[in-house]
Design a protein around this motif. Sequence first.
Motif, PDB file in Angstrom:
ATOM      1  N   ARG A  66      44.933  42.533  50.378  1.00 16.49           N
ATOM      2  CA  ARG A  66      44.397  43.790  49.856  1.00 16.49           C
ATOM      3  C   ARG A  66      43.231  43.564  48.899  1.00 16.49           C
ATOM      4  N   LEU A  67      43.298  42.508  48.103  1.00 13.33           N
ATOM      5  CA  LEU A  67      42.179  42.196  47.216  1.00 13.33           C
ATOM      6  C   LEU A  67      40.945  41.805  48.025  1.00 13.33           C
ATOM      7  N   GLU A  68      41.165  41.057  49.082  1.00 14.49           N
ATOM      8  CA  GLU A  68      40.036  40.693  49.955  1.00 14.49           C
ATOM      9  C   GLU A  68      39.413  41.935  50.572  1.00 14.49           C
ATOM     10  N   ALA A  69      40.251  42.879  50.991  1.00 14.19           N
ATOM     11  CA  ALA A  69      39.736  44.125  51.575  1.00 14.19           C
ATOM     12  C   ALA A  69      38.932  44.928  50.562  1.00 14.19           C
ATOM     13  N   LEU A  70      39.246  44.754  49.275  1.00 19.06           N
ATOM     14  CA  LEU A  70      38.503  45.432  48.206  1.00 19.06           C
ATOM     15  C   LEU A  70      37.265  44.653  47.783  1.00 19.06           C
ATOM     16  N   GLY A  71      37.047  43.501  48.396  1.00 18.26           N
ATOM     17  CA  GLY A  71      35.888  42.679  48.054  1.00 18.26           C
ATOM     18  C   GLY A  71      36.079  41.859  46.799  1.00 18.26           C
ATOM     19  N   VAL A  72      37.320  41.639  46.390  1.00 19.84           N
ATOM     20  CA  VAL A  72      37.609  40.872  45.171  1.00 19.84           C
ATOM     21  C   VAL A  72      37.883  39.419  45.541  1.00 19.84           C
ATOM     22  N   SER A  73      37.010  38.528  45.119  1.00 17.08           N
ATOM     23  CA  SER A  73      37.207  37.101  45.373  1.00 17.08           C
ATOM     24  C   SER A  73      37.501  36.327  44.090  1.00 17.08           C
ATOM     25  N   ARG A  74      37.186  36.933  42.940  1.00 19.41           N
ATOM     26  CA  ARG A  74      37.445  36.345  41.621  1.00 19.41           C
ATOM     27  C   ARG A  74      38.025  37.430  40.735  1.00 19.41           C
ATOM     28  N   ALA A  75      39.022  37.057  39.923  1.00 25.34           N
ATOM     29  CA  ALA A  75      39.643  38.096  39.100  1.00 25.34           C
ATOM     30  C   ALA A  75      40.442  37.482  37.958  1.00 25.34           C
ATOM     31  N   HIS A  76      40.616  38.293  36.918  1.00 28.80           N
ATOM     32  CA  HIS A  76      41.547  38.003  35.837  1.00 28.80           C
ATOM     33  C   HIS A  76      42.873  38.657  36.223  1.00 28.80           C
ATOM     34  N   LEU A  77      43.942  37.894  36.288  1.00 29.23           N
ATOM     35  CA  LEU A  77      45.215  38.397  36.784  1.00 29.23           C
ATOM     36  C   LEU A  77      46.185  38.655  35.630  1.00 29.23           C
ATOM     37  N   VAL A  78      46.825  39.818  35.688  1.00 28.36           N
ATOM     38  CA  VAL A  78      47.796  40.233  34.672  1.00 28.36           C
ATOM     39  C   VAL A  78      49.039  40.717  35.408  1.00 28.36           C
ATOM     40  N   GLY A  79      50.213  40.214  35.007  1.00 29.34           N
ATOM     41  CA  GLY A  79      51.426  40.636  35.679  1.00 29.34           C
ATOM     42  C   GLY A  79      52.592  40.804  34.746  1.00 29.34           C
ATOM     43  N   HIS A  80      53.434  41.803  35.051  1.00 31.73           N
ATOM     44  CA  HIS A  80      54.660  42.041  34.290  1.00 31.73           C
ATOM     45  C   HIS A  80      55.869  41.741  35.169  1.00 31.73           C
ATOM     46  N   ALA A  92      48.731  30.122  43.090  1.00 23.91           N
ATOM     47  CA  ALA A  92      49.080  28.966  43.923  1.00 23.91           C
ATOM     48  C   ALA A  92      48.503  29.107  45.326  1.00 23.91           C
ATOM     49  N   LEU A  93      48.413  30.336  45.818  1.00 25.81           N
ATOM     50  CA  LEU A  93      47.877  30.569  47.162  1.00 25.81           C
ATOM     51  C   LEU A  93      46.410  30.164  47.249  1.00 25.81           C
ATOM     52  N   GLY A  94      45.647  30.448  46.209  1.00 29.25           N
ATOM     53  CA  GLY A  94      44.279  29.957  46.133  1.00 29.25           C
ATOM     54  C   GLY A  94      43.228  30.762  46.862  1.00 29.25           C
ATOM     55  N   ARG A  95      43.564  31.914  47.389  1.00 34.17           N
ATOM     56  CA  ARG A  95      42.562  32.711  48.104  1.00 34.17           C
ATOM     57  C   ARG A  95      41.707  33.547  47.151  1.00 34.17           C
ATOM     58  N   VAL A  96      42.218  33.812  45.960  1.00 36.66           N
ATOM     59  CA  VAL A  96      41.458  34.492  44.918  1.00 36.66           C
ATOM     60  C   VAL A  96      41.184  33.481  43.813  1.00 36.66           C
ATOM     61  N   ALA A  97      39.931  33.370  43.397  1.00 35.40           N
ATOM     62  CA  ALA A  97      39.585  32.475  42.295  1.00 35.40           C
ATOM     63  C   ALA A  97      40.061  33.117  40.992  1.00 35.40           C
ATOM     64  N   GLN A 183      57.505  27.385  38.215  1.00 32.94           N
ATOM     65  CA  GLN A 183      57.100  26.447  37.170  1.00 32.94           C
ATOM     66  C   GLN A 183      55.919  25.595  37.617  1.00 32.94           C
ATOM     67  N   ALA A 184      55.942  25.126  38.855  1.00 35.65           N
ATOM     68  CA  ALA A 184      54.852  24.277  39.350  1.00 35.65           C
ATOM     69  C   ALA A 184      53.539  25.035  39.372  1.00 35.65           C
ATOM     70  N   ALA A 185      53.596  26.310  39.776  1.00 36.94           N
ATOM     71  CA  ALA A 185      52.380  27.130  39.804  1.00 36.94           C
ATOM     72  C   ALA A 185      51.842  27.339  38.398  1.00 36.94           C
ATOM     73  N   LEU A 186      52.737  27.532  37.434  1.00 38.85           N
ATOM     74  CA  LEU A 186      52.304  27.699  36.037  1.00 38.85           C
ATOM     75  C   LEU A 186      51.669  26.419  35.514  1.00 38.85           C
ATOM     76  N   LEU A 187      52.296  25.293  35.780  1.00 41.59           N
ATOM     77  CA  LEU A 187      51.782  24.010  35.298  1.00 41.59           C
ATOM     78  C   LEU A 187      50.432  23.669  35.919  1.00 41.59           C
ATOM     79  N   ALA A 188      50.179  24.192  37.111  1.00 42.64           N
ATOM     80  CA  ALA A 188      48.937  23.867  37.820  1.00 42.64           C
ATOM     81  C   ALA A 188      47.744  24.690  37.356  1.00 42.64           C
ATOM     82  N   LEU A 189      47.966  25.704  36.514  1.00 48.12           N
ATOM     83  CA  LEU A 189      46.859  26.553  36.070  1.00 48.12           C
ATOM     84  C   LEU A 189      45.862  25.750  35.230  1.00 48.12           C
ATOM     85  N   THR A 190      44.596  26.059  35.417  1.00 47.95           N
ATOM     86  CA  THR A 190      43.534  25.394  34.652  1.00 47.95           C
ATOM     87  C   THR A 190      42.651  26.413  33.942  1.00 47.95           C
ATOM     88  N   VAL A 191      43.153  27.638  33.805  1.00 52.61           N
ATOM     89  CA  VAL A 191      42.385  28.727  33.195  1.00 52.61           C
ATOM     90  C   VAL A 191      43.122  29.208  31.947  1.00 52.61           C
TER      91      VAL A 191
END
Length: 248
Positions: A66-80, A92-97, A183-191
């Motif tokens: 859905r983000l790709e359909a909206l033209g979003v390739s880079r984003a700041h992600l916030v989740g609850h 972890a999927l890596g399709r959105v920067a 946990q692995a996805a969290l540890l892999a973050l570089t942002v």
Amino acid sequence: MAAPTRPLDPIVLLHGFGADRSLWRQVIPLLPASRDVIALDLPGHGSEAATAVSSIDAIALDLSDRLEALGVSRAHLVGHSLGGAAVLGLSALGRVAVRSVTLFAPGGLGPEINGGFINGLSSATSAEALDPWLGVMVADRAVLPAGYAAAAFRQMQRTGNAATLAAIAEALFPGGTQGFTLQAALLALTVPTRIVWGRMDRVVPPVHAQTAPGFAAVHLLDGVGHVPPIEVPALAARLITETVLSAG
């Protein structure tokens, strides 16, 4: 000739289990006006009620499409909550920067979860049955507006997603536990990464914040339960903004 100005990377907001994008209603007006803000419904929720999923990977794939359909390739992600797990799944999927990550009481950092809350939320057959479980979400029921349970139940009836929510709950939270780990996805973050938890959270234990890696900023909020975006929207918006700006 001056180089064209690039649009700023948008802020993408993802809600938790049983909610919808309206969770962020009080937060969105307080975010920087210079940023596009995109609040998405998770699959099986809100406008996406017909989309059934059975894993965090499936949620991440649906959101990335859905983000790709909206033209979003880079984003700041916030989740609850479950949306926080979805943020980590997307990263972890890596399709959105991913430019930055802000997590409010995220799922996937430990096995414990309030199974009664999950089941109560997904199986309620009336506003009266739903009401006590909504009270579990917050430290002080006074933050919930009058008629909140009735409105939430009407929304569930309107979307017709009760069966889908029950199926998602069974798949993701078997036996009242979190059946996934990120946990692995969290540890892999570089942002820039920020984790926010209410000390009075009765849904996902705030002790899970202790698993955060050293590079993540951790905030434990006194007098706050499971949903800081509802309980302390101004502070939630401030912490999101600070994380976004720290990414440069």
